[in-house]
Design a protein around this motif. Structure first.
Motif, PDB file in Angstrom:
ATOM      1  N   SER A 163      -2.465  -6.856  -6.791  1.00  0.00           N
ATOM      2  CA  SER A 163      -1.943  -6.860  -5.423  1.00  0.00           C
ATOM      3  C   SER A 163      -1.502  -8.276  -5.094  1.00  0.00           C
ATOM      4  CB  SER A 163      -2.987  -6.370  -4.417  1.00  0.00           C
ATOM      5  OG  SER A 163      -4.019  -7.325  -4.286  1.00  0.00           O
ATOM      6  N   TRP A 164      -0.865  -8.451  -3.938  1.00  0.00           N
ATOM      7  CA  TRP A 164      -0.363  -9.763  -3.567  1.00  0.00           C
ATOM      8  C   TRP A 164      -1.346 -10.525  -2.674  1.00  0.00           C
ATOM      9  CZ3 TRP A 164       2.893 -12.952  -5.517  1.00  0.00           C
ATOM     10  CH2 TRP A 164       3.317 -14.062  -4.773  1.00  0.00           C
TER      11      TRP A 164
ATOM     12  N   LEU B 235       2.610  -3.805 -12.186  1.00  0.00           N
ATOM     13  CA  LEU B 235       2.210  -3.532 -10.813  1.00  0.00           C
ATOM     14  C   LEU B 235       1.790  -2.071 -10.722  1.00  0.00           C
ATOM     15  CD1 LEU B 235       5.251  -5.149  -8.912  1.00  0.00           C
ATOM     16  CD2 LEU B 235       3.262  -6.311  -9.876  1.00  0.00           C
TER      17      LEU B 235
ATOM     18  N   HIS C 277       1.091   0.793  -8.370  1.00  0.00           N
ATOM     19  CA  HIS C 277       1.366   1.154  -6.972  1.00  0.00           C
ATOM     20  C   HIS C 277       0.425   2.275  -6.526  1.00  0.00           C
ATOM     21  CE1 HIS C 277       3.296   1.542  -3.223  1.00  0.00           C
ATOM     22  NE2 HIS C 277       4.150   2.520  -3.530  1.00  0.00           N
TER      23      HIS C 277
ATOM     24  N   THR D 237      -2.529  -0.616  -2.289  1.00  0.00           N
ATOM     25  CA  THR D 237      -1.922  -1.872  -2.721  1.00  0.00           C
ATOM     26  C   THR D 237      -0.856  -2.289  -1.701  1.00  0.00           C
ATOM     27  OG1 THR D 237      -0.443  -0.575  -4.141  1.00  0.00           O
ATOM     28  CG2 THR D 237      -2.370  -1.579  -5.177  1.00  0.00           C
TER      29      THR D 237
ATOM     30  N   PHE E 195       2.241  -4.000  -2.410  1.00  0.00           N
ATOM     31  CA  PHE E 195       3.527  -4.423  -2.955  1.00  0.00           C
ATOM     32  C   PHE E 195       4.688  -4.014  -2.049  1.00  0.00           C
ATOM     33  CE2 PHE E 195       0.927  -3.693  -6.898  1.00  0.00           C
ATOM     34  CZ  PHE E 195       0.689  -5.035  -7.127  1.00  0.00           C
ATOM     35  N   ASP E 196       4.580  -2.842  -1.417  1.00  0.00           N
ATOM     36  CA  ASP E 196       5.659  -2.380  -0.548  1.00  0.00           C
ATOM     37  C   ASP E 196       5.675  -3.128   0.784  1.00  0.00           C
ATOM     38  OD1 ASP E 196       3.232  -1.211   0.058  1.00  0.00           O
ATOM     39  OD2 ASP E 196       4.036   0.783   0.453  1.00  0.00           O
TER      40      ASP E 196
ATOM     41  N   ILE F 255       6.866  -6.861   0.161  1.00  0.00           N
ATOM     42  CA  ILE F 255       7.953  -6.788  -0.817  1.00  0.00           C
ATOM     43  C   ILE F 255       8.730  -8.104  -0.940  1.00  0.00           C
ATOM     44  CG2 ILE F 255       9.636  -5.861   0.830  1.00  0.00           C
ATOM     45  CD1 ILE F 255       9.224  -4.695  -2.819  1.00  0.00           C
TER      46      ILE F 255
ATOM     47  N   VAL G  65       6.477 -10.670  -2.885  1.00  0.00           N
ATOM     48  CA  VAL G  65       6.315 -10.233  -4.270  1.00  0.00           C
ATOM     49  C   VAL G  65       7.613 -10.445  -5.048  1.00  0.00           C
ATOM     50  CG1 VAL G  65       5.886  -8.253  -5.771  1.00  0.00           C
ATOM     51  CG2 VAL G  65       4.520  -8.546  -3.700  1.00  0.00           C
TER      52      VAL G  65
END
Length: 288
Positions: A177-178, A212, A214, A219, A221-222, A225, A228
């Motif tokens: 994850s970020w 990644l 998802h 998580t 990422f979206d 975005i 990332v």
């Protein structure tokens, strides 16, 4: 000696070409989304798994005044009832290998493979063995053409990576994850080392793939975005950005209640990353 969970003599999904894959036992992450939770902990030789084995492939002996669970592979039917019986979700079906024993195994497959990949668990926890194994492959005239890859969660220290780099051809790293809070929730650890490892490996030309996973609603990422994508765009163009879609196969606990990721959702993430300038995106080959 290395503690090994499994050796797959031929794989075409664990790096480029055909590869022999060594799965090491033990991991320093406690990922709620782990698809192989029985590779996380080391067996503590409690013996609770013995009654679950229908073929008596497991036995308990005393060695150096300490109990030790012994696995007889010849009697094992791979029913995996022992994994369910273990309070730690660990596997008693591990074996200890010396470097020379693994080299013998690799030589038996050398004409059918392009390289070896060491995975886990988290293989970098057994760093001295890993360095010795890769060094021995590079020094062996029969095996020197094989590429040596590491499949990692990226938690190895920079000093550790620097020790490994001279004998490492490339690595695949998971970015879970970020945001730190999300990463801690999923894995129990920060992701500072992961991002540092990705940057170091990229700078040395030894980063093959960033993955990644998802998990919709879990998580980030979206929702992150832009950040990332900005990071991924700094990587060399040849680095693969592999998107994986979370499914329930193999997971336990809270993750069984998490939503799975559909093909449409993973394609949407890929579209958004592409719109932000990320290239070389690889989609899942199946959604099971």
């Amino acid at each position: 000696m290395a503690v090994v969970n499994q050796i797959i003599p031929f794989s075409c999904v664990d790096g480029p070409g055909s590869r022999l894959v060594i799965f090491m036992q033990g991991c320093n992450y406690r990922c709620k989304s782990c698809h192989n939770p029985h590779t996380i902990d080391l067996c503590n030789n409690c013996g609770n798994c013995l009654p679950s084995c229908p073929t008596q492939a497991l036995s308990l002996i005393t060695s150096n005044n300490k109990p030790q669970v012994i696995w007889n592979e010849a009697l094992c039917t791979q029913c995996d009832l022992c994994l369910s019986a273990c309070p730690k979700q660990s596997s008693p079906k591990t074996q200890r290998y010396s470097v020379e024993q693994l080299l013998t195994n690799i030589r038996q497959q050398v004409h059918f493979i392009n390289g070896i990949t060491v995975s886990g668990g988290e293989a970098s926890l057994q760093l001295p063995f890993l360095i010795e194994l890769f060094s021995a492959i590079k020094a062996d005239e029969e095996l020197a053409h094989l590429t040596c890859m590491l499949d990692s969660n990226g938690s190895l220290s920079i000093n550790g990576w620097q020790q490994l780099l001279p004998v490492l051809d490339s690595a695949m790293v998971d970015l879970k994850s970020w945001q730190q809070d999300t990463h801690r929730y999923i894995t129990g650890r920060d992701n500072h080392r992961v991002i540092s490892a990705i940057e170091l490996l990229a700078s040395k030309g030894k980063l093959y793939e960033v993955r990644l996973l998802h998990i919709p609603g879990i998580t980030d990422f979206d929702t992150e975005i832009t950040a990332v994508a900005s990071h991924l765009k700094t990587l060399p163009k040849k680095v693969r950005i592999k998107l994986n879609a979370f499914q329930h196969h193999g997971v336990t606990g809270a993750a069984l209640n998490w939503p799975t990721c559909s093909e449409a959702q993973i394609k949407q993430l890929a579209t958004e990353l592409t719109q932000h300038g990320v290239i070389n995106i690889v989609l899942p080959s199946s959604y099971l």
